[in-house]
Structure formats: C-alpha cells, structure tokens
Scaffold this active site. Structure first.
Site, PDB file in Angstrom:
ATOM      1  N   ASP A  80       0.847  -1.182   0.000  1.00 43.79           N
ATOM      2  CA  ASP A  80       0.000   0.000   0.000  1.00 43.79           C
ATOM      3  C   ASP A  80       0.897   1.252   0.000  1.00 43.79           C
ATOM      4  O   ASP A  80       1.804   1.365   0.827  1.00 43.79           O
ATOM      5  CB  ASP A  80      -0.858  -0.054   1.282  1.00 43.79           C
ATOM      6  CG  ASP A  80      -1.984   0.942   1.289  1.00 43.79           C
ATOM      7  OD1 ASP A  80      -2.394   1.413   0.215  1.00 43.79           O
ATOM      8  OD2 ASP A  80      -2.484   1.245   2.410  1.00 43.79           O
ATOM      9  N   HIS A  81       0.685   2.172  -0.918  1.00 48.19           N
ATOM     10  CA  HIS A  81       1.434   3.430  -0.982  1.00 48.19           C
ATOM     11  C   HIS A  81       2.957   3.267  -0.984  1.00 48.19           C
ATOM     12  O   HIS A  81       3.659   3.900  -0.186  1.00 48.19           O
ATOM     13  CB  HIS A  81       1.034   4.369   0.169  1.00 48.19           C
ATOM     14  CG  HIS A  81      -0.360   4.890   0.051  1.00 48.19           C
ATOM     15  ND1 HIS A  81      -0.709   5.925  -0.787  1.00 48.19           N
ATOM     16  CD2 HIS A  81      -1.505   4.478   0.631  1.00 48.19           C
ATOM     17  CE1 HIS A  81      -2.013   6.133  -0.706  1.00 48.19           C
ATOM     18  NE2 HIS A  81      -2.531   5.266   0.138  1.00 48.19           N
ATOM     19  N   GLY A 179      -8.314   7.512   7.155  1.00 52.41           N
ATOM     20  CA  GLY A 179      -8.628   7.656   8.573  1.00 52.41           C
ATOM     21  C   GLY A 179     -10.114   7.795   8.845  1.00 52.41           C
ATOM     22  O   GLY A 179     -10.954   7.530   7.991  1.00 52.41           O
ATOM     23  N   GLY A 209      -9.095   5.183   1.517  1.00 52.90           N
ATOM     24  CA  GLY A 209      -9.775   5.915   2.584  1.00 52.90           C
ATOM     25  C   GLY A 209     -11.242   5.545   2.683  1.00 52.90           C
ATOM     26  O   GLY A 209     -12.101   6.398   2.904  1.00 52.90           O
ATOM     27  N   SER A 211     -12.789   3.930   4.949  1.00 49.79           N
ATOM     28  CA  SER A 211     -13.353   3.856   6.302  1.00 49.79           C
ATOM     29  C   SER A 211     -14.217   5.078   6.584  1.00 49.79           C
ATOM     30  O   SER A 211     -13.930   6.182   6.119  1.00 49.79           O
ATOM     31  CB  SER A 211     -12.235   3.793   7.350  1.00 49.79           C
ATOM     32  OG  SER A 211     -11.598   2.540   7.329  1.00 49.79           O
ATOM     33  N   ASN A 230     -10.055   0.258  -0.029  1.00 43.84           N
ATOM     34  CA  ASN A 230      -9.084   0.126   1.053  1.00 43.84           C
ATOM     35  C   ASN A 230      -9.742   0.458   2.394  1.00 43.84           C
ATOM     36  O   ASN A 230     -10.297   1.547   2.562  1.00 43.84           O
ATOM     37  CB  ASN A 230      -7.916   1.092   0.826  1.00 43.84           C
ATOM     38  CG  ASN A 230      -7.068   0.706  -0.373  1.00 43.84           C
ATOM     39  OD1 ASN A 230      -7.475  -0.088  -1.199  1.00 43.84           O
ATOM     40  ND2 ASN A 230      -5.886   1.278  -0.457  1.00 43.84           N
TER      41      ASN A 230
HETATM   42 ZN   LIG Z   1      -4.451   4.933   0.752  1.00 40.46          ZN
END
Ligand SMILES: [Zn+2]
Length: 294
Positions: A80-81, A179, A209, A211, A230
């Site tokens: 990831d990233h 977040g 993002g 969530s 994600n």
């Molecule tokens: Zn991300």
C-alpha cells in the site's frame, strides 16, 4: 490461493463487486480478516503499508505469503502506498503479488514516468501495479498520510495516465480521506466524477480511505465500478476499542485471553464490509482462475 491484483480484479470488474483491501500489521489483524473472508467466501487483498512493514519482523511477510497460498479464497498481497522504487523492489522480493507506487503528489509527467518504470519492472515477474491520480485527503496523525485538501482526479488525465503507464489498477480521488473523519467533517463522494472516470477507461478503479464513509455511498460507488476498496481504520478501530474494554480487567495478561474477543470484533467489521462491497460468495467465481506458482 495466491493471486496477483490484475487477475483478482478482472473477475470483480466482470461481476461488479469490490474486493476489500484490509491493512494488516499484526498476526491478530491477519487472523481477523482472513477468517472473515474464508467464512464469507470472499476474495481478499492483504495490504501492508511501508510504515506497517517497518514495524513487523521480516518473517511476518513470509507467514502472510504462506497463509495466502493455503487460504480457501483468492488472496492478493499488496504493498500500500509504495513511495520509491526501492520500496517496491523490496516488496516484490519479499513475495508481494501487487504493489502500489504513489507518485500522486508529483506533476503528471513525473507521476507517469515513475509508474511506467515500476510497471516495466513488476510485470516481468507477474506482479501487478496500482497508480494514483489526484490526491486522497487525510484526517490526522493516526491516519495514513494524505493531502490537506483533496485534489480530485481529473478525468481528462485518466486515459493519458493509464495508456502511458500500463498500470493494472488506478486509485482515484473522488472525495475520500484516510482515517476516520472528525465529527465536524462530513465525507461526500463525487459519484458523478466516478461515472465520468469509469466511462473513460476499463482499468479497475480503487477507492482509498474507505473507512467511515456512509454505507450507501460506498455501495453506490461499487455499483458504479469501483473494484477495490481500502479499509484500514474501521477494522483497527473495532479491534482496539474491544482491547480497551477487555483490558478494563487488570488481571488479564495472556494474549489468548485478551485477543480472541478483539479479533472477533475486527472480524465482524470485515464481514460487514465484504457484504457491503457485494463480495460475499464471490470466491466461487475464481475456481478456474489463474493461480500463481507457490
Ligand atoms: Zn491509501
């Protein structure tokens, strides 16, 4: 069954569902999301961020690869990233089957140049690559990094980027942040923008993002063609909220006394997301899928 992202998401694209990418950086989180995925018979992406990678022992990734090979559902192991060629190459050597190279903060030409370099290298060893156009926001220090202000993906750049780089999946910025949102901030996805992007390219699209966004917006994004979402904070939040509750009992000290209810709480969130993404039961679609050599 260990797979790369390209093969994993080709089925999702064809059958209109999204595969959850759950971030893991502990054995407990791995257990929670893997058991949930096997129970729901959903394909699974195990995502590990470079910050998470630097926290675990190198043998953790070996264990993750072994678990993925033995899993009863298709599993992709994804960086990831990734921030540099060095991070990407280290992940490929460690056994990841997919890598993200995030050069989204750079000008378009530079983003294209570094993504193409990664694609050229990764594809020679059957590893998939995710690029990002636009920038995803952040909600604070406990979340993954992101831009203060979201820069929405420009649909005019999408075709250029995909064709010039050859990326297998594309992360788009349509209004999410990493977040959990503070109470005064209301996330809202630009679904019209997503439709526009979807109409321009066939590449599987990724939502970072994911969530703490409203469930109906996430479900709508899946219907409109998002194939990977994600989820990091929601699963971890459930896990650690339960840890705090369990640890109210000051006599507990054995991991096998403390963690099972926490794993169950994280697993419940994972199962909910799997259903929300329309991924329940979809492992059956991969029965004849391409399997990577173990
Ligand atoms: Zn991300």
């Amino acid at each position: 069954m260990l797979m790369n992202m390209k093969d994993l998401l080709a089925v999702a694209r064809e059958h209109c569902f999204a595969v959850p990418a759950f971030n893991i950086s502990s054995n407990m989180l791995l257990t929670a999301v893997l058991e949930a995925s096997e129970e729901m018979q959903s394909p699974l992406i195990l995502a590990i961020h470079p910050d998470e990678l630097s926290f675990v022992r190198p043998s953790f990734v070996k264990a993750v690869v072994q678990e993925a090979i033995q899993a009863s559902v298709p599993v992709c192991i994804h960086l990831d990233h990734g921030a540099s060629l060095a991070q990407v190459m280290a992940a490929i050597q460690a056994g990841f089957t997919s890598v993200m190279i995030d050069a989204s903060a750079l000008p378009l030409e530079d983003n294209i140049a570094i993504c193409k370099q990664v694609v050229d290298l990764a594809h020679t060893v059957n590893v998939s690559v995710e690029g990002e156009l636009g920038t995803i926001g952040t909600t604070g220090p406990e979340a993954e990094a992101g831009a203060e202000e979201i820069i929405f993906t420009n649909p005019d750049d999408v075709v250029t980027f995909v064709q010039a780089t050859g990326v297998d999946t594309l992360a788009v910025a349509i209004g999410t942040s990493h977040g959990i949102y503070p109470k005064d901030r209301k996330p809202e996805l630009k679904l019209e923008l997503l439709k526009e992007i979807r109409s321009r390219v066939d590449t599987p699209l990724v939502l970072h993002g994911g969530s703490a966004n409203p469930d109906d917006e996430i479900a709508a994004a899946v219907r409109l063609g998002i194939n990977k979402i994600n989820i990091s904070s929601d699963v971890k939040d459930a896990f650690y909220q339960k840890c705090r509750e369990v640890l109210q009992n000051p006599t507990l000290r054995e991991p096998n006394s403390i963690y099972p209810p926490c794993i169950a709480a994280a697993g419940a969130v994972a199962r909910f997301k799997i259903d929300l993404f329309n991924a329940t039961g979809k492992a059956a679609l991969y029965k004849n899928g391409r399997k990577l050599p173990a």
